[in-house]
Design a protein around this motif. Structure first.
Motif, PDB file in Angstrom:
ATOM      1  N   LEU A 284       0.844  -1.186   0.000  1.00  0.00           N
ATOM      2  CA  LEU A 284       0.000   0.000   0.000  1.00  0.00           C
ATOM      3  C   LEU A 284       0.882   1.238   0.000  1.00  0.00           C
ATOM      4  CD1 LEU A 284      -3.100   0.678   0.262  1.00  0.00           C
ATOM      5  CD2 LEU A 284      -2.652   1.042   2.683  1.00  0.00           C
ATOM      6  N   GLN A 285       0.553   2.191  -0.857  1.00  0.00           N
ATOM      7  CA  GLN A 285       1.256   3.473  -0.904  1.00  0.00           C
ATOM      8  C   GLN A 285       0.228   4.595  -0.819  1.00  0.00           C
ATOM      9  OE1 GLN A 285       3.743   3.755  -4.366  1.00  0.00           O
ATOM     10  NE2 GLN A 285       4.878   1.884  -3.896  1.00  0.00           N
ATOM     11  N   VAL A 286       0.463   5.525   0.088  1.00  0.00           N
ATOM     12  CA  VAL A 286      -0.412   6.684   0.255  1.00  0.00           C
ATOM     13  C   VAL A 286       0.439   7.941   0.170  1.00  0.00           C
ATOM     14  CG1 VAL A 286      -2.020   7.893   1.774  1.00  0.00           C
ATOM     15  CG2 VAL A 286      -2.005   5.397   1.723  1.00  0.00           C
ATOM     16  N   SER A 287      -0.001   8.917  -0.595  1.00  0.00           N
ATOM     17  CA  SER A 287       0.722  10.185  -0.683  1.00  0.00           C
ATOM     18  C   SER A 287      -0.255  11.348  -0.583  1.00  0.00           C
ATOM     19  CB  SER A 287       1.515  10.277  -1.991  1.00  0.00           C
ATOM     20  OG  SER A 287       0.651  10.240  -3.110  1.00  0.00           O
ATOM     21  N   ARG A 288       0.229  12.439   0.009  1.00  0.00           N
ATOM     22  CA  ARG A 288      -0.566  13.663   0.125  1.00  0.00           C
ATOM     23  C   ARG A 288       0.356  14.854  -0.061  1.00  0.00           C
ATOM     24  NH1 ARG A 288      -5.101  16.220   1.690  1.00  0.00           N
ATOM     25  NH2 ARG A 288      -4.979  18.030   3.061  1.00  0.00           N
ATOM     26  N   TYR A 289      -0.052  15.776  -0.932  1.00  0.00           N
ATOM     27  CA  TYR A 289       0.685  17.012  -1.166  1.00  0.00           C
ATOM     28  C   TYR A 289      -0.289  18.165  -0.953  1.00  0.00           C
ATOM     29  CZ  TYR A 289       4.000  13.784  -3.231  1.00  0.00           C
ATOM     30  OH  TYR A 289       4.865  12.736  -3.423  1.00  0.00           O
ATOM     31  N   ALA A 290       0.076  19.076  -0.035  1.00  0.00           N
ATOM     32  CA  ALA A 290      -0.890  20.094   0.363  1.00  0.00           C
ATOM     33  C   ALA A 290      -0.213  21.421   0.674  1.00  0.00           C
ATOM     34  CB  ALA A 290      -1.669  19.619   1.589  1.00  0.00           C
ATOM     35  N   LEU A 291      -0.926  22.508   0.362  1.00  0.00           N
ATOM     36  CA  LEU A 291      -0.552  23.831   0.842  1.00  0.00           C
ATOM     37  C   LEU A 291      -0.884  23.915   2.326  1.00  0.00           C
ATOM     38  CD1 LEU A 291      -2.028  26.040  -2.034  1.00  0.00           C
ATOM     39  CD2 LEU A 291       0.404  25.692  -1.550  1.00  0.00           C
ATOM     40  N   ILE A 292      -0.006  24.529   3.116  1.00  0.00           N
ATOM     41  CA  ILE A 292      -0.275  24.679   4.546  1.00  0.00           C
ATOM     42  C   ILE A 292      -0.371  26.162   4.882  1.00  0.00           C
ATOM     43  CG2 ILE A 292       0.782  22.498   5.195  1.00  0.00           C
ATOM     44  CD1 ILE A 292       3.275  24.029   6.036  1.00  0.00           C
ATOM     45  N   SER A 293      -1.214  26.468   5.852  1.00  0.00           N
ATOM     46  CA  SER A 293      -1.421  27.857   6.257  1.00  0.00           C
ATOM     47  C   SER A 293      -0.295  28.313   7.176  1.00  0.00           C
ATOM     48  CB  SER A 293      -2.769  27.995   6.959  1.00  0.00           C
ATOM     49  OG  SER A 293      -2.761  27.264   8.177  1.00  0.00           O
ATOM     50  N   THR A 294      -0.259  29.598   7.456  1.00  0.00           N
ATOM     51  CA  THR A 294       0.746  30.135   8.371  1.00  0.00           C
ATOM     52  C   THR A 294       0.371  29.796   9.809  1.00  0.00           C
ATOM     53  OG1 THR A 294      -0.401  32.257   8.570  1.00  0.00           O
ATOM     54  CG2 THR A 294       1.218  32.026   6.793  1.00  0.00           C
ATOM     55  N   ARG A 295       1.363  29.842  10.688  1.00  0.00           N
ATOM     56  CA  ARG A 295       1.108  29.550  12.095  1.00  0.00           C
ATOM     57  C   ARG A 295       0.285  30.661  12.742  1.00  0.00           C
ATOM     58  NH1 ARG A 295       6.181  28.855  16.061  1.00  0.00           N
ATOM     59  NH2 ARG A 295       6.473  31.000  15.327  1.00  0.00           N
ATOM     60  N   VAL A 296       0.470  31.898  12.275  1.00  0.00           N
ATOM     61  CA  VAL A 296      -0.231  33.037  12.869  1.00  0.00           C
ATOM     62  C   VAL A 296      -1.699  33.058  12.468  1.00  0.00           C
ATOM     63  CG1 VAL A 296      -0.319  35.557  13.025  1.00  0.00           C
ATOM     64  CG2 VAL A 296       1.898  34.375  12.927  1.00  0.00           C
ATOM     65  N   ASN A 297      -1.977  32.763  11.184  1.00  0.00           N
ATOM     66  CA  ASN A 297      -3.339  32.843  10.667  1.00  0.00           C
ATOM     67  C   ASN A 297      -3.678  31.555   9.917  1.00  0.00           C
ATOM     68  OD1 ASN A 297      -5.819  33.466   9.612  1.00  0.00           O
ATOM     69  ND2 ASN A 297      -5.117  35.228   8.398  1.00  0.00           N
ATOM     70  N   PRO A 298      -4.531  30.687  10.485  1.00  0.00           N
ATOM     71  CA  PRO A 298      -4.860  29.414   9.830  1.00  0.00           C
ATOM     72  C   PRO A 298      -5.564  29.569   8.486  1.00  0.00           C
ATOM     73  CG  PRO A 298      -5.498  29.378  12.148  1.00  0.00           C
ATOM     74  CD  PRO A 298      -5.148  30.793  11.815  1.00  0.00           C
ATOM     75  N   ASP A 299      -6.054  30.782   8.177  1.00  0.00           N
ATOM     76  CA  ASP A 299      -6.732  31.001   6.902  1.00  0.00           C
ATOM     77  C   ASP A 299      -5.823  31.633   5.853  1.00  0.00           C
ATOM     78  OD1 ASP A 299      -9.234  30.023   7.808  1.00  0.00           O
ATOM     79  OD2 ASP A 299      -9.593  31.927   8.847  1.00  0.00           O
ATOM     80  N   ASP A 300      -4.562  31.870   6.207  1.00  0.00           N
ATOM     81  CA  ASP A 300      -3.632  32.550   5.306  1.00  0.00           C
ATOM     82  C   ASP A 300      -2.740  31.522   4.602  1.00  0.00           C
ATOM     83  OD1 ASP A 300      -1.926  34.196   3.974  1.00  0.00           O
ATOM     84  OD2 ASP A 300      -0.936  34.998   5.767  1.00  0.00           O
ATOM     85  N   PHE A 301      -2.949  31.361   3.279  1.00  0.00           N
ATOM     86  CA  PHE A 301      -2.133  30.443   2.481  1.00  0.00           C
ATOM     87  C   PHE A 301      -1.196  31.186   1.526  1.00  0.00           C
ATOM     88  CE2 PHE A 301      -5.751  27.880   3.697  1.00  0.00           C
ATOM     89  CZ  PHE A 301      -5.219  26.628   3.932  1.00  0.00           C
TER      90      PHE A 301
END
Length: 359
Positions: A284-301
């Motif tokens: 089994l192989q699982v992969s995920r690639y994602a943009l992450i938000s800033t630590r200060v603002n969880p809605d800021d990408f």
């Protein structure tokens, strides 16, 4: 003549003794060949926010290492493989009645296990839609021949050889029991095998042994419809990404079973028991690639774009065995017959429905 002589040596008592020896092998043999379950995790982070992620999270990753280990456990991977094997056995359609000449059959077999994957660490992403239960299903074509058609011997007429094969490509639309939303699904199944069955005179019992190969490939791909929340070292973050899963199994099996045929008019009832020994692997192989938000603002990408990539891979080596019970029903009319058979092992079941023509 040599083959006829060898067949003659297989008396009913010898087949019963062979059956008991195989049971002992199934219990003792796995003790000397332990199961192996390996997990590999790779984490890659690019962007300014990566400096706010502790190094141990990037290497070991609370969101990486435990994921397959706790969700797709060795028990779940074993269940996936054994469900496929049980489905392959049931696809053979050997039956409990001696075929005097030749028979062709077309059937469909499904199998489902009770062993489920545990709570997903990515429960707040689209990965929550990945399958959490072992399932196998495919159509199959079978061909049965009475060995007496090839070997001029009364004893050879008590033997049938049944082979089955069907290459099957599937998508989400034709996978039973699996409901996966917003996910691309595709795969391929190539199962085949041959079973030899001996029918003693007038006893109602029959004994079969066979060799089977189970091949499965499954691919799923999805993307997050909206940002979802996760935590890094206690800090709330959000991420938005794509997910992929690839499952593969290659298992070779040897089976032995005993059935009893009870006929009332055009209806035949065939209970039985069997054992199967398996060797191969599931991976089994699982992969995920994602943009992450800033630590200060969880809605800021956008202010400091950062990407997190996670790739998990695991492989389970099958050296296992299991027993199962079976119950079959056959409705016959002329050269045609409709057969259904149910197989049940520990935490898994399989059902087959087939239409057969004898000629």
């Amino acid at each position: 003549m040599i083959l006829v002589f060898l067949l003659h040596k297989f008396s009913q008592m010898k087949l019963i003794r062979t059956f008991l020896v195989i049971i002992l092998i199934q219990i003792i043999f796995p003790m000397f060949f332990p199961e192996r379950f390996t997990l590999k995790a790779q984490v890659l982070c690019l962007g300014g926010e990566c400096s706010n992620i502790p190094f141990e999270y990037q290497v070991l990753g609370n969101f990486a290492g435990p994921a397959l280990d706790k969700i797709y456990t060795n028990g779940f991977l074993r269940s996936m493989g054994e469900n496929a094997v049980l489905q392959n056995i049931n696809s053979n359609q050997a039956g409990g009645q001696n075929v005097p000449s030749y028979r062709m059959g077309l059937g469909y077999t499904i199998s489902r296990g009770q062993s489920k994957a545990r709570d997903f660490y990515y429960e707040n992403s689209e990965l929550r839609n990945l399958p959490k239960q072992g399932v196998a299903a495919s159509p199959s074509i079978s061909f049965t021949a009475n060995l007496g058609e090839w070997i001029p011997s009364a004893y050879a007429k008590r033997w049938n050889a049944t082979t089955h094969f069907f290459p099957y490509e599937f998508s989400e639309a034709n996978i039973p029991f699996v409901k996966i939303r917003n996910t691309e699904v595709r795969g391929k199944i190539q199962n085949y095998g041959v079973v030899f069955r001996y029918y003693p005179e007038t006893s109602g019992f029959s004994y079969g042994f066979g060799f089977l190969q189970t091949n499965q490939d499954l691919y799923l791909s999805s993307y997050d419809r909206r940002p979802t929340q996760f935590r890094i070292d206690g800090d709330k973050r959000r991420w938005l990404g794509v997910n992929d899963l690839f499952y593969q199994s290659r298992i070779t099996s040897f089976s032995f079973d005993m059935k009893y045929n009870w006929t009332i008019g055009f209806l035949s009832i065939v209970p039985g028991i069997g054992y199967v020994y398996n060797q191969g692997f599931t991976s089994l192989q699982v992969s995920r690639y994602a943009l992450i938000s800033t630590r200060v603002n969880p809605d800021d990408f956008s202010s400091d774009p950062s990407v997190l990539g996670i790739r998990l891979a695991t492989r389970y080596d099958h050296v296992s065995s299991f027993g199962y019970g079976s119950l079959g029903f056959r409705l016959g009319q002329g050269n045609f017959s409709l057969t259904t058979e149910f197989l049940a092992g520990k935490e898994m079941q399989s059902a087959n429905l087939s239409l057969n023509y004898q000629f």
